[in-house]
Design a protein around this motif. Structure first.
Motif, PDB file in Angstrom:
ATOM      1  N   GLY A  34      11.000 -33.901  18.416  1.00 29.99           N
ATOM      2  CA  GLY A  34      10.988 -35.656  17.847  1.00 29.99           C
ATOM      3  C   GLY A  34       9.583 -36.192  18.368  1.00 29.99           C
ATOM      4  O   GLY A  34       8.725 -36.549  17.509  1.00 29.99           O
ATOM      5  N   TRP A  35       8.685 -35.713  19.026  1.00 28.57           N
ATOM      6  CA  TRP A  35       7.150 -35.740  19.443  1.00 28.57           C
ATOM      7  C   TRP A  35       6.660 -35.046  18.089  1.00 28.57           C
ATOM      8  O   TRP A  35       5.948 -36.443  17.634  1.00 28.57           O
ATOM      9  CB  TRP A  35       6.585 -34.877  19.843  1.00 28.57           C
ATOM     10  N   LYS A  36       6.979 -34.777  16.384  1.00 27.75           N
ATOM     11  CA  LYS A  36       6.432 -34.661  15.307  1.00 27.75           C
ATOM     12  C   LYS A  36       6.772 -35.586  14.876  1.00 27.75           C
ATOM     13  O   LYS A  36       5.578 -35.734  14.119  1.00 27.75           O
ATOM     14  CB  LYS A  36       6.838 -32.700  14.412  1.00 27.75           C
ATOM     15  N   ASP A  37       7.703 -36.417  14.865  1.00 31.05           N
ATOM     16  CA  ASP A  37       7.451 -37.455  14.844  1.00 31.05           C
ATOM     17  C   ASP A  37       7.331 -38.437  15.211  1.00 31.05           C
ATOM     18  O   ASP A  37       7.831 -39.743  15.159  1.00 31.05           O
ATOM     19  CB  ASP A  37       9.345 -37.775  13.615  1.00 31.05           C
ATOM     20  N   ASN A  38       6.055 -38.361  16.374  1.00 32.05           N
ATOM     21  CA  ASN A  38       5.908 -39.272  17.527  1.00 32.05           C
ATOM     22  C   ASN A  38       7.229 -40.742  18.311  1.00 32.05           C
ATOM     23  O   ASN A  38       6.741 -41.396  18.749  1.00 32.05           O
ATOM     24  CB  ASN A  38       5.387 -40.434  16.559  1.00 32.05           C
ATOM     25  N   ILE A  39       8.224 -39.179  18.131  1.00 31.59           N
ATOM     26  CA  ILE A  39       9.333 -39.904  19.006  1.00 31.59           C
ATOM     27  C   ILE A  39       9.314 -39.331  20.448  1.00 31.59           C
ATOM     28  O   ILE A  39       9.526 -37.924  20.219  1.00 31.59           O
ATOM     29  CB  ILE A  39      10.760 -39.437  17.913  1.00 31.59           C
ATOM     30  N   TYR A  40       9.165 -39.435  21.612  1.00 34.89           N
ATOM     31  CA  TYR A  40       9.480 -38.578  22.761  1.00 34.89           C
ATOM     32  C   TYR A  40      10.892 -39.677  22.979  1.00 34.89           C
ATOM     33  O   TYR A  40      11.519 -40.509  23.839  1.00 34.89           O
ATOM     34  CB  TYR A  40       8.719 -38.665  23.385  1.00 34.89           C
ATOM     35  N   LYS A  41      12.079 -38.639  23.061  1.00 34.91           N
ATOM     36  CA  LYS A  41      13.623 -38.724  24.233  1.00 34.91           C
ATOM     37  C   LYS A  41      13.534 -38.347  25.740  1.00 34.91           C
ATOM     38  O   LYS A  41      13.443 -36.370  25.368  1.00 34.91           O
ATOM     39  CB  LYS A  41      13.858 -38.507  22.949  1.00 34.91           C
ATOM     40  N   ILE A  74      14.436 -41.030  34.593  1.00 34.32           N
ATOM     41  CA  ILE A  74      14.297 -41.950  33.819  1.00 34.32           C
ATOM     42  C   ILE A  74      15.375 -41.947  32.266  1.00 34.32           C
ATOM     43  O   ILE A  74      15.321 -40.419  32.197  1.00 34.32           O
ATOM     44  CB  ILE A  74      12.874 -42.419  33.264  1.00 34.32           C
ATOM     45  N   THR A  75      15.733 -42.623  31.960  1.00 34.43           N
ATOM     46  CA  THR A  75      16.186 -42.007  30.164  1.00 34.43           C
ATOM     47  C   THR A  75      15.383 -43.342  29.880  1.00 34.43           C
ATOM     48  O   THR A  75      15.412 -44.619  29.725  1.00 34.43           O
ATOM     49  CB  THR A  75      17.755 -42.853  30.815  1.00 34.43           C
TER      50      THR A  75
END
Lengths: 117, 190
Positions: A34-41, A74-75
């Protein structure tokens, strides 16, 4: 080692020349890439592991010294969120206060500390 | 004798033109009005959907954790929480039809003693203060007893006991005794 593995979508394999296949299974594609799309899950991950990834993403050092807080799991999902939002979420969940200080190399860092009683 | 027709008498051409003008102006006015109102309503409605998403959801005995995941998929909101703080396994039964998310969260809040705080598109969830499950040992109880035959009153070994509402159960031992540990006090057993 002579073994064939066929990967379906959403599956991953870890291979090492010496030990061979060390892990194989399904994974959450958002958590992994996800990091490549600025998503940090993150799902049920200790803050100790989460903070360094957020530091890398936002370029700001996030400091929590209390080991009991660092061990908290954390979630959360950050999708193109601002640094302020990330800091706000951490503050809200941990109940810590933060201050922005200039650390080593004149770099700004965010320090989370116990609320003064 | 003069009889008047029911429809209005014929007007002179000059009157007709005035009428036409009035009607046209009226139509233009309504069109303008509609345009103005329309431009106000459309962005407003859009703003509302980003601020307050509506949800339809029907779940039965679903763990809180899964309910949150579904809400995430149905809205653009994501949830943030500390796993060990929340009763994520608490079973939730919900049946809502196009209700504002706020209302759904309020229901969850009442059932599981939660507080929701929104930051951007992220909803952080905390256990309500003073109702932390670890600080409330009286919030959890056990159910125990002995199963006997209704006719002979003899104990029944290896019988199954089941609480349907919370999907929990146990078997009796060789003396007919059973124990179901850690039942949340927030759930009444009907």
């Amino acid at each position: 080692v002579d073994k064939t593995v066929v990967l379906e979508p959403e599956e991953q394999v870890v291979f090492n020349n010496e030990s061979g296949i060390s892990s194989f299974g399904r994974f959450d594609s958002l958590e992994a890439v996800g990091w490549k799309d600025n998503i940090y899950k993150f799902e049920n991950e200790p803050l100790r592991k989460v903070l360094p990834q957020l530091e890398r993403a936002y370029g700001t050092k996030l400091v929590i010294t209390d080991p009991s807080v660092l061990g908290q799991k954390i979630t959360t999902t950050f999708r193109n969120n601002s640094e302020q939002t990330v800091i706000g979420v951490i503050k809200n969940l941990t109940g810590l206060e933060y201050s922005v200080v200039t650390g080593k190399n004149n770099k700004q860092e965010v320090r989370f500390v116990q609320r003064a009683r | 004798m003069n009889t008047y027709p029911l429809y209005p008498p014929k007007v002179r051409d000059g009157d007709n033109i005035v009428w036409k003008a009035i009607v046209t102006i009226f139509f233009i006015k309504t069109t303008i009005l509609v345009l103005i109102v329309g431009s106000f309503v459309t962005p407003n409605a859009r703003a509302q959907t980003t601020v307050e998403p509506h949800v339809s959801l029907k779940v039965e005995n679903m763990p809180l954790k899964e309910v949150l995941k579904i809400l995430e998929l149905k809205t653009h909101i994501t949830f943030s929480y500390l796993n060990e703080e929340l009763p994520l396994d608490e079973r939730i039964t919900l049946d809502v039809n196009d209700e504002p998310l706020r209302q759904v969260l309020e229901t969850l809040s009442n059932r599981c003693a939660l507080t929701f705080t929104r930051i951007d598109n992220i909803m952080t969830i905390k256990q309500r203060k003073g109702e932390d499950k670890t600080k409330r040992p009286q919030g959890v109880g056990i159910l125990r007893g002995t199963v006997r035959d209704s006719v002979t009153s003899e104990v029944l070994p290896y019988a199954n006991v089941f609480i349907r509402e919370i999907n929990r159960g146990a078997s009796t031992d060789n003396r007919g005794f059973f124990l179901i540990p850690s039942i949340s006090a927030r759930r009444g057993i009907p």
